[in-house]
Design a protein around this motif. Structure first.
Motif, PDB file in Angstrom:
ATOM      1  N   THR A  90     -12.417 -44.021  21.128  1.00 17.51           N
ATOM      2  CA  THR A  90     -14.084 -44.892  21.280  1.00 17.51           C
ATOM      3  C   THR A  90     -15.695 -44.222  20.532  1.00 17.51           C
ATOM      4  N   SER A  97     -13.245 -45.922  15.486  1.00 15.95           N
ATOM      5  CA  SER A  97     -12.983 -45.699  16.260  1.00 15.95           C
ATOM      6  C   SER A  97     -12.019 -47.123  16.573  1.00 15.95           C
ATOM      7  N   TYR A 152     -12.973 -54.859  23.235  1.00 24.44           N
ATOM      8  CA  TYR A 152     -13.667 -53.147  22.591  1.00 24.44           C
ATOM      9  C   TYR A 152     -14.017 -53.874  21.194  1.00 24.44           C
TER      10      TYR A 152
END
Length: 626
Positions: free
Chosen positions: A318, A371, A416
């Protein structure tokens, strides 16, 4: 002590503006934007967004212009070439106003921080881009640092002094002064006075700094008795912890990365602060400390990489993990350089960190790109494992069953990858036009101000998880949860001529029985309620029991006919009074329950959370006429 005259101060300010015109213009733009935002009493989302963006642009443009000015000054370029470089730097700073838009992309806040950090580092070495000049480089940054601290001190004293004068004037002469004058005063002192003071102290002839060997003794004291002891405490704790996990043969905790970085920051800063006096006969301990610091950093870097890999390998990279990995890699490079290189050039520290910082903002090596690639790869592997990834496309699961762990992981990756940039992170991986889908979902959100970004992301995640067939693994997004509110349309005076008693209910939030007595008529009333919407009224020995749940359910079933009473807020209805009255009979009394406001929630078709209802009991004796 002779204080400078107003004329000298004015001339100094004029010379500073003449030397740094672009920097002062950027500072002025940021100050004006901050003033407009601080004095805006009426909320205007678009105006506030533009004020923030102008302030960001002013900060970055100021730093980039200052770096360009310092670079040009160190190269002795002719006026035309110098202004060309400075103009290009200022133009790029202005261009960032249109590139960075945190209102549309949340990650742009991080981009602004990274640009600011990178440009600060650029200022530190812009005048020392050629080989050597390490002594001048150190003296230059020492001067800037002390000038910054001095400017902050003077600005605080000036602000407090002027603020006291303003309030004294208001008190003594009863003068009406704008309530925002204090924040406005602070903005202009910080934005203009502090900037001019700082710029006036920027060394002009950076080449002469190589001959400056002055050293503030306070820095040595601060380093020797504050920074180095702090770094020592960190390293003792970390080495003890490293022995502990080695004996227990367990993975390190995530917090250890912050401790390692803290040790590295204190250690590197302490080495930089005492750099000019490292070769003095009485300071041989500095060299010993410097080498021991980097040697002790080696096992801690191993610990840092282990702590990060424990999270990265199963869950992917991330943005936060990316920055930790980058910092760990940079620290590894710095450690290797200072242990193996004979030159010990401290300029390597800001130059290398500046390059790493700027590379992490945009491009294939940026935090967002790496990411997204990592998280998307994990999602692809899950679908590929079950044969639902073909020709570069993620296919809906359909009747294919996957484990709960895989489903939750896939849902987490979708969550995400949605949000900013209209789901472009999955563009080409889904057989749909995701930009068009995102625009369509955005069109269904009425309020574009409060929480718009989060509402849009929620809709994107819901749509994409349902399309791919993993929505059932969500722990919260697919729950049908609605809150309803019903109240009286027009609050009016109560006519009590037809009633004998009137009693307000809903104020007893503890739900404890509330007993009232009327001695003249030997009347005793006990009123209580429960959190489930059940109200109990006992009049002497006669009981009235009202369960509001069936009544509320009846209103929900009539929603289509009640739309005319629906207000701006979702599921808030303001009804005529006669629709919110419940009548109950006892042997001796008729009780009218007049509801003023009733609020409850429905989850998956079931009534939940009956909030305290307010209103009045209007009681009438039977057989009595008025």
């Amino acid at each position: 002590m002779k204080f400078p005259s107003v004329k000298i101060l004015a001339e100094s300010a004029a010379n500073t503006i003449k030397r740094f015109p672009l920097e002062v213009l950027f500072a002025l733009a940021g100050t004006i934007a901050a003033t407009i935002d601080a004095n805006n009493d009426v909320y205007n989302d678009a105006q506030q967004t533009w004020c923030y963006r102008v302030m960001m642009m002013a900060n970055l443009g100021f730093l980039l212009s200052l770096a360009a000015t310092l670079f040009v000054g160190s190269k002795n370029y002719n006026t035309k070439k110098g202004w060309l470089i400075r103009g290009l730097a200022a133009a790029f700073g202005i261009l960032l106003l249109f590139i960075i838009n945190p209102d549309e992309r949340m990650f742009d806040y991080a981009r602004f921080f990274l640009f600011s950090l990178g440009f600060h580092l650029l200022v530190s070495f812009a005048a020392f881009t050629t080989c050597g000049h390490v002594q001048g480089f150190w003296q230059f940054n020492k001067t800037l640092f002390l000038r910054f601290l001095g400017g902050a001190l003077y600005s605080v004293v000036l602000f407090l002094g002027l603020l006291a004068a303003i309030y004294a004037t208001r008190f003594l002469f009863n003068v009406t002064i704008d309530n925002d004058i204090d924040i406005t005063l602070f903005i202009w002192i910080a934005g203009i006075f502090n900037t001019l003071f700082f710029l006036a102290g920027v060394p002009q002839d950076t080449a002469q700094l190589d001959e400056d060997f002055s050293y503030p003794k306070a820095l040595k004291v601060f380093t020797q008795y504050v920074l180095i002891p702090l770094a020592t405490v960190y390293v003792v704790i970390l080495l003890a912890y490293e022995v502990k996990i080695a004996l227990e043969w367990s993975l390190p905790k995530g917090l250890v990365s912050n401790l390692v970085l803290g040790y590295a920051v204190f250690g590197i800063l302490s080495i930089l602060l005492v750099y000019p006096i490292r070769n003095h006969e009485e300071n041989k301990w500095i060299k010993t400390y410097g080498r021991s610091f980097y040697f002790l950093l080696i096992p801690l870097l191993v610990l840092l990489f282990l702590a990060m890999l424990a999270r990265v390998l199963p869950y992917g990279i991330t943005e936060q993990r990316y920055f930790l990995l980058v910092l760990a890699g940079w620290l590894t490079f710095i450690t290797a350089y200072f242990l193996l290189s004979r030159k010990q050039n401290i300029k390597v520290i800001p130059i290398s960190l500046c390059i790493v910082t700027l590379l992490s903002i945009y491009g294939p090596l940026s935090a967002l790109s790496v990411s997204r690639y990592s998280q998307r790869s994990i999602l692809v592997k899950i679908f590929e494992k079950h044969g639902r990834y073909k020709d570069g496309k993620l296919l809906p699961l359909g009747k294919v069953k996957i484990s709960a762990d895989e489903g939750r992981e896939a849902y987490a990756k979708i969550d995400y990858l949605c949000g900013d940039d209209k789901m472009r992170a999955l563009e080409g991986y889904i057989d749909k036009d995701l930009v068009a889908v995102s625009d369509s979902l955005a069109g269904g959100i009425k309020d574009k101000r409060y929480g718009y970004r989060y509402d849009l992301k929620g809709k994107q995640v819901d749509w994409l998880s349902k399309y791919l067939g993993v929505n059932k693994f969500s722990s919260f997004r697919d729950i049908d949860y609605q809150t309803y509110s019903f109240g009286i349309e027009n609050m009016s005076l109560l006519e009590i001529k037809d009633y004998d008693y009137i009693l307000k209910f809903g104020d007893n939030y503890n739900n404890d029985p509330d007993t009232m007595r009327l001695k003249s008529e030997a009347l005793k009333i006990v009123e209580s309620a429960t959190n489930e919407g059940v109200y109990n009224l006992k009049i002497n020995n006669e009981t009235v029991l009202v369960d509001l749940k069936p009544f509320a359910s009846g209103l929900i079933k009539q929603r289509d006919t009640l739309n005319q009473y629906l207000k701006e807020n979702i599921n808030e209805y303001l009804l005529p009074e006669n629709r919110l009255i419940i009548t109950r009979q006892t042997k001796s009394y008729t009780v009218f329950m007049r509801i003023e406001k009733m609020e409850f929630s429905i989850e998956e078709g079931k009534m939940r959370n009956f909030y305290p209802t307010t209103g009045y009991y209007m009681i009438k004796k039977k057989g009595v006429t008025k």
